[in-house]
Design a protein around this motif. Sequence first.
Motif, PDB file in Angstrom:
ATOM      1  N   THR A 375       0.837  -1.189   0.000  1.00  0.00           N
ATOM      2  CA  THR A 375       0.000   0.000   0.000  1.00  0.00           C
ATOM      3  C   THR A 375       0.878   1.247   0.000  1.00  0.00           C
ATOM      4  OG1 THR A 375      -1.845   1.115   1.119  1.00  0.00           O
ATOM      5  CG2 THR A 375      -0.166   0.107   2.518  1.00  0.00           C
ATOM      6  N   PHE A 376       0.243   2.391   0.145  1.00  0.00           N
ATOM      7  CA  PHE A 376       0.945   3.671   0.246  1.00  0.00           C
ATOM      8  C   PHE A 376       0.526   4.321   1.561  1.00  0.00           C
ATOM      9  CE2 PHE A 376       0.818   2.794  -4.235  1.00  0.00           C
ATOM     10  CZ  PHE A 376       2.016   3.304  -4.740  1.00  0.00           C
ATOM     11  N   THR A 377       1.471   5.034   2.173  1.00  0.00           N
ATOM     12  CA  THR A 377       1.209   5.640   3.478  1.00  0.00           C
ATOM     13  C   THR A 377       1.456   7.143   3.420  1.00  0.00           C
ATOM     14  OG1 THR A 377       1.902   3.598   4.549  1.00  0.00           O
ATOM     15  CG2 THR A 377       1.738   5.543   5.941  1.00  0.00           C
ATOM     16  N   VAL A 378       0.609   7.892   4.107  1.00  0.00           N
ATOM     17  CA  VAL A 378       0.701   9.356   4.169  1.00  0.00           C
ATOM     18  C   VAL A 378       1.379   9.762   5.468  1.00  0.00           C
ATOM     19  CG1 VAL A 378      -0.595  11.516   4.081  1.00  0.00           C
ATOM     20  CG2 VAL A 378      -1.453   9.491   2.875  1.00  0.00           C
ATOM     21  N   HIS A 379       2.307  10.720   5.372  1.00  0.00           N
ATOM     22  CA  HIS A 379       3.030  11.248   6.535  1.00  0.00           C
ATOM     23  C   HIS A 379       2.957  12.776   6.503  1.00  0.00           C
ATOM     24  CE1 HIS A 379       5.081   7.292   7.138  1.00  0.00           C
ATOM     25  NE2 HIS A 379       4.977   7.241   5.830  1.00  0.00           N
ATOM     26  N   THR A 380       3.050  13.401   7.660  1.00  0.00           N
ATOM     27  CA  THR A 380       3.072  14.858   7.751  1.00  0.00           C
ATOM     28  C   THR A 380       4.419  15.319   8.280  1.00  0.00           C
ATOM     29  OG1 THR A 380       0.684  15.027   8.097  1.00  0.00           O
ATOM     30  CG2 THR A 380       2.020  16.885   8.841  1.00  0.00           C
ATOM     31  N   ALA A 381       5.058  16.229   7.546  1.00  0.00           N
ATOM     32  CA  ALA A 381       6.326  16.816   7.974  1.00  0.00           C
ATOM     33  C   ALA A 381       6.088  18.082   8.785  1.00  0.00           C
ATOM     34  CB  ALA A 381       7.202  17.124   6.761  1.00  0.00           C
ATOM     35  N   VAL A 382       5.206  18.961   8.283  1.00  0.00           N
ATOM     36  CA  VAL A 382       4.900  20.230   8.947  1.00  0.00           C
ATOM     37  C   VAL A 382       3.396  20.431   8.876  1.00  0.00           C
ATOM     38  CG1 VAL A 382       5.287  22.723   8.975  1.00  0.00           C
ATOM     39  CG2 VAL A 382       7.099  21.207   8.166  1.00  0.00           C
ATOM     40  N   GLY A 383       2.784  20.844   9.970  1.00  0.00           N
ATOM     41  CA  GLY A 383       1.354  21.107   9.969  1.00  0.00           C
ATOM     42  C   GLY A 383       0.677  20.545  11.202  1.00  0.00           C
ATOM     43  N   ILE A 384      -0.377  21.232  11.665  1.00  0.00           N
ATOM     44  CA  ILE A 384      -1.048  20.852  12.909  1.00  0.00           C
ATOM     45  C   ILE A 384      -2.517  20.489  12.672  1.00  0.00           C
ATOM     46  CG2 ILE A 384      -1.705  21.640  15.218  1.00  0.00           C
ATOM     47  CD1 ILE A 384       0.735  23.507  15.131  1.00  0.00           C
ATOM     48  N   ASP A 385      -3.278  21.435  12.134  1.00  0.00           N
ATOM     49  CA  ASP A 385      -4.711  21.202  11.940  1.00  0.00           C
ATOM     50  C   ASP A 385      -5.264  22.261  10.999  1.00  0.00           C
ATOM     51  OD1 ASP A 385      -5.180  23.564  13.470  1.00  0.00           O
ATOM     52  OD2 ASP A 385      -5.211  22.405  15.324  1.00  0.00           O
ATOM     53  N   LEU A 386      -6.577  22.293  10.861  1.00  0.00           N
ATOM     54  CA  LEU A 386      -7.235  23.218   9.939  1.00  0.00           C
ATOM     55  C   LEU A 386      -7.163  24.677  10.374  1.00  0.00           C
ATOM     56  CD1 LEU A 386     -10.452  21.166   9.121  1.00  0.00           C
ATOM     57  CD2 LEU A 386      -8.885  22.082   7.405  1.00  0.00           C
ATOM     58  N   PHE A 387      -6.826  24.946  11.626  1.00  0.00           N
ATOM     59  CA  PHE A 387      -6.972  26.304  12.132  1.00  0.00           C
ATOM     60  C   PHE A 387      -5.688  26.919  12.668  1.00  0.00           C
ATOM     61  CE2 PHE A 387     -11.083  24.131  12.551  1.00  0.00           C
ATOM     62  CZ  PHE A 387     -11.851  24.949  11.743  1.00  0.00           C
ATOM     63  N   SER A 388      -4.550  26.231  12.553  1.00  0.00           N
ATOM     64  CA  SER A 388      -3.282  26.751  13.069  1.00  0.00           C
ATOM     65  C   SER A 388      -2.338  27.055  11.905  1.00  0.00           C
ATOM     66  CB  SER A 388      -2.620  25.735  14.007  1.00  0.00           C
ATOM     67  OG  SER A 388      -3.463  25.439  15.096  1.00  0.00           O
ATOM     68  N   PHE A 389      -1.717  28.228  11.942  1.00  0.00           N
ATOM     69  CA  PHE A 389      -0.806  28.626  10.885  1.00  0.00           C
ATOM     70  C   PHE A 389       0.112  29.715  11.415  1.00  0.00           C
ATOM     71  CE2 PHE A 389      -4.493  31.347  10.652  1.00  0.00           C
ATOM     72  CZ  PHE A 389      -3.979  32.613  10.417  1.00  0.00           C
ATOM     73  N   GLY A 390       1.081  30.129  10.618  1.00  0.00           N
ATOM     74  CA  GLY A 390       1.985  31.203  11.024  1.00  0.00           C
ATOM     75  C   GLY A 390       3.253  31.170  10.201  1.00  0.00           C
ATOM     76  N   HIS A 391       4.254  31.898  10.669  1.00  0.00           N
ATOM     77  CA  HIS A 391       5.578  31.898  10.034  1.00  0.00           C
ATOM     78  C   HIS A 391       6.599  31.670  11.141  1.00  0.00           C
ATOM     79  CE1 HIS A 391       8.458  33.813   6.865  1.00  0.00           C
ATOM     80  NE2 HIS A 391       9.003  32.797   7.494  1.00  0.00           N
ATOM     81  N   VAL A 392       6.906  30.403  11.369  1.00  0.00           N
ATOM     82  CA  VAL A 392       7.829  30.016  12.433  1.00  0.00           C
ATOM     83  C   VAL A 392       8.806  28.993  11.874  1.00  0.00           C
ATOM     84  CG1 VAL A 392       8.077  28.949  14.706  1.00  0.00           C
ATOM     85  CG2 VAL A 392       6.103  30.427  14.240  1.00  0.00           C
ATOM     86  N   ASP A 393      10.094  29.270  12.020  1.00  0.00           N
ATOM     87  CA  ASP A 393      11.138  28.323  11.625  1.00  0.00           C
ATOM     88  C   ASP A 393      11.528  27.457  12.812  1.00  0.00           C
ATOM     89  OD1 ASP A 393      11.275  29.160   9.008  1.00  0.00           O
ATOM     90  OD2 ASP A 393      12.927  30.551   9.334  1.00  0.00           O
ATOM     91  N   GLY A 394      12.357  26.439  12.513  1.00  0.00           N
ATOM     92  CA  GLY A 394      12.862  25.590  13.590  1.00  0.00           C
ATOM     93  C   GLY A 394      12.485  24.141  13.384  1.00  0.00           C
ATOM     94  N   PRO A 395      12.453  23.352  14.464  1.00  0.00           N
ATOM     95  CA  PRO A 395      12.077  21.947  14.356  1.00  0.00           C
ATOM     96  C   PRO A 395      10.710  21.799  13.685  1.00  0.00           C
ATOM     97  CG  PRO A 395      12.925  22.430  16.536  1.00  0.00           C
ATOM     98  CD  PRO A 395      12.784  23.752  15.854  1.00  0.00           C
ATOM     99  N   ALA A 396      10.586  20.776  12.859  1.00  0.00           N
ATOM    100  CA  ALA A 396       9.372  20.630  12.048  1.00  0.00           C
ATOM    101  C   ALA A 396       8.104  20.533  12.882  1.00  0.00           C
ATOM    102  CB  ALA A 396       9.498  19.407  11.151  1.00  0.00           C
ATOM    103  N   ASP A 397       8.186  19.926  14.062  1.00  0.00           N
ATOM    104  CA  ASP A 397       6.979  19.783  14.880  1.00  0.00           C
ATOM    105  C   ASP A 397       6.558  21.093  15.535  1.00  0.00           C
ATOM    106  OD1 ASP A 397       9.071  19.929  16.653  1.00  0.00           O
ATOM    107  OD2 ASP A 397       8.488  18.168  17.830  1.00  0.00           O
ATOM    108  N   GLN A 398       7.393  22.145  15.404  1.00  0.00           N
ATOM    109  CA  GLN A 398       7.048  23.461  15.937  1.00  0.00           C
ATOM    110  C   GLN A 398       6.902  24.502  14.828  1.00  0.00           C
ATOM    111  OE1 GLN A 398       9.879  24.540  19.044  1.00  0.00           O
ATOM    112  NE2 GLN A 398      10.115  22.380  19.602  1.00  0.00           N
ATOM    113  N   ALA A 399       7.408  24.207  13.629  1.00  0.00           N
ATOM    114  CA  ALA A 399       7.375  25.157  12.521  1.00  0.00           C
ATOM    115  C   ALA A 399       5.949  25.360  12.020  1.00  0.00           C
ATOM    116  CB  ALA A 399       8.267  24.672  11.387  1.00  0.00           C
ATOM    117  N   LEU A 400       5.715  26.542  11.433  1.00  0.00           N
ATOM    118  CA  LEU A 400       4.390  26.868  10.915  1.00  0.00           C
ATOM    119  C   LEU A 400       4.502  27.502   9.533  1.00  0.00           C
ATOM    120  CD1 LEU A 400       2.749  28.399  14.121  1.00  0.00           C
ATOM    121  CD2 LEU A 400       2.223  26.180  13.111  1.00  0.00           C
TER     122      LEU A 400
END
Length: 605
Positions: A375-400
């Motif tokens: 099969t094929f699997t989907v992964h997320t590198a950067v992103g939280i949900d439908l309502f969170s965004f911004g301009h933040v650099d750094g570790p991917a789990d904190q970047a926006l």
Amino acid sequence: MRAPELAGDVWLNTGGEPITLAGLRGRVVLLDFWTSGCVNCLHVLDELRPLEAEFSDVLVTIGVHSPKFLHEGEAAAIEAAVRRYEVHHPVLNDPRMTTWSQYAVKAWPTLVVIDPEGYVVHVAAGEGHAEALRRVIADLVATHEAKGTLRRGGSPYVPAEEQRAELRFPSKAVTTAEGRILVADTGNHSIVEFASDGETIIRRFGSGTRGAQDGPFDLATFTEPSGITLLPYEVAERAGYHAVVADTAGHRLRGIDLITGEVSTVAGTGRQWRDGVDTGKALEVDLTSPWDVAWWGPAGGVVVAMAGNHTLSVFEPVSGSIRRFAGTTVEGLRDGDVHEAFFAQTSGLTPDGQRLWLADPETSALRWIQPEGETFTVHTAVGIDLFSFGHVDGPADQALLQHPLGLAVLPGDTIAIADTYNGAIRRYDPLTRRVTTLATGLAEPSGLLVHDGELLVVESAGNRIGPVPLDETAVAGDAHAVRRPPTVLAPGELEFSVVFAPPPGEKLDDRYGPSTRLEISASPPELLADGAGVGTDLFRKLRFAEGVTEGVLQVVAQAASCDSDDSGREHPACRITRQDWGVPVRFEKGGESTLSLVMAGDPGK
């Protein structure tokens, strides 16, 4: 109820003059609550054009632009969007969501009909309501003409001045085998072929008018084309064309023979997919706003970002077939198996060997798909949900990011991101899992292309394509959330319902079983202790997990209706109405224990 007066900060398409509902008394008014980055809102703009023409002397349409993203609320951004999408009615910019809140709107898009005496008489959320609106408006015209309360007249619309340019809101670009550059000139409804310098125009595919005509390059027509991909040589030889174009607002894929200049339709019927089959012979399957395309070997064909229903398809040029590849049609961010994953208006694709990278703008996310076993699997590198965004650099789990639309693979296998609403180019390094900023100050970068060792950027709002100097810097930036206020609910149980009333002359279609369908999920999934899943009733009891303070209810509702027996139509028509909601919720003592969402109906009944 009496319609609240309109409040916002800037009027567009009125010559600078404000409009009041009091001044429109005697006319039927249609409010279209929209935001420029929402593909469903763009569908509604096309649906409203015939209505505006049919009822031009009695109907006044007003777009209320209530932005989801910070950038969308900026005056320059909404001015560009009104020109880009050829909006020919007055638009009120509502950046603080004032009018949105006064009308208790819960979804983009929402349509509100106000009668000639100033009362709200019909509300419809989502798209596909054109015929229902036509019947409601016709009924109002007949009723108020008889009462003497209807006033006919011209439109308050005043067109904005347009400046001619070689490119008008371009979106994506690719390099041909000969080193030339093909650019999707979206606003001019054409594909431009540049010499390798990126400045000299060799030819233009498309006459520049909206349409779906096949044929020679100078006579063919497109409708807001966006993504372009080139086929491998052996595939192109067998298919009979070299490039595949995502003809976005035409709901088609088009093929271009780069030798003869011939343009042909290779997938899609021109009808927008609403429900049902999306797999089969490509020319017999409805598509919905294909936004980008990319040839990806592991999938065995051209992957199509079907932005209109948050899925991915695979088009096989040689066999002439198309099939659903990934997604469920629910908008959101959920990883895992491609058949169960959620996407959010995927608008950018770039392959990198065994990985296919995706830009999901509505979740401000960078994601990838890769084969794993059978099969094929989907992964997320950067992103939280439908309502969170911004301009933040750094570790991917904190970047926006903020509504990214384009991607490219850079030397060293890092990923360049056209961070559209931040006006920036960002870089993601899969090895270090860090995000940095390469360039800022761009006018809505929407496409990226590595060409002759340079990174070219398609600046959509700047009407240009060109290289950008890459000067990697660290940006602290800011985190943001959608300004839409959350719905405050009481902890525990909730009585939930969706309101749908067929328009005049229609009835629910129960000939083949239940005529309605309701699907409910949540983000995070553990938000719902009971009540998730699919059912046929538009009413359901939900139970929320203890200890969860906030989240998003994801709702998909659908209803089938047909002309009633006494409609007088020779050939009764049937249609499906569908709406997706992402409802941010917060739990507090004293909050509401019932929640009702209106898909279509009279709010006074």
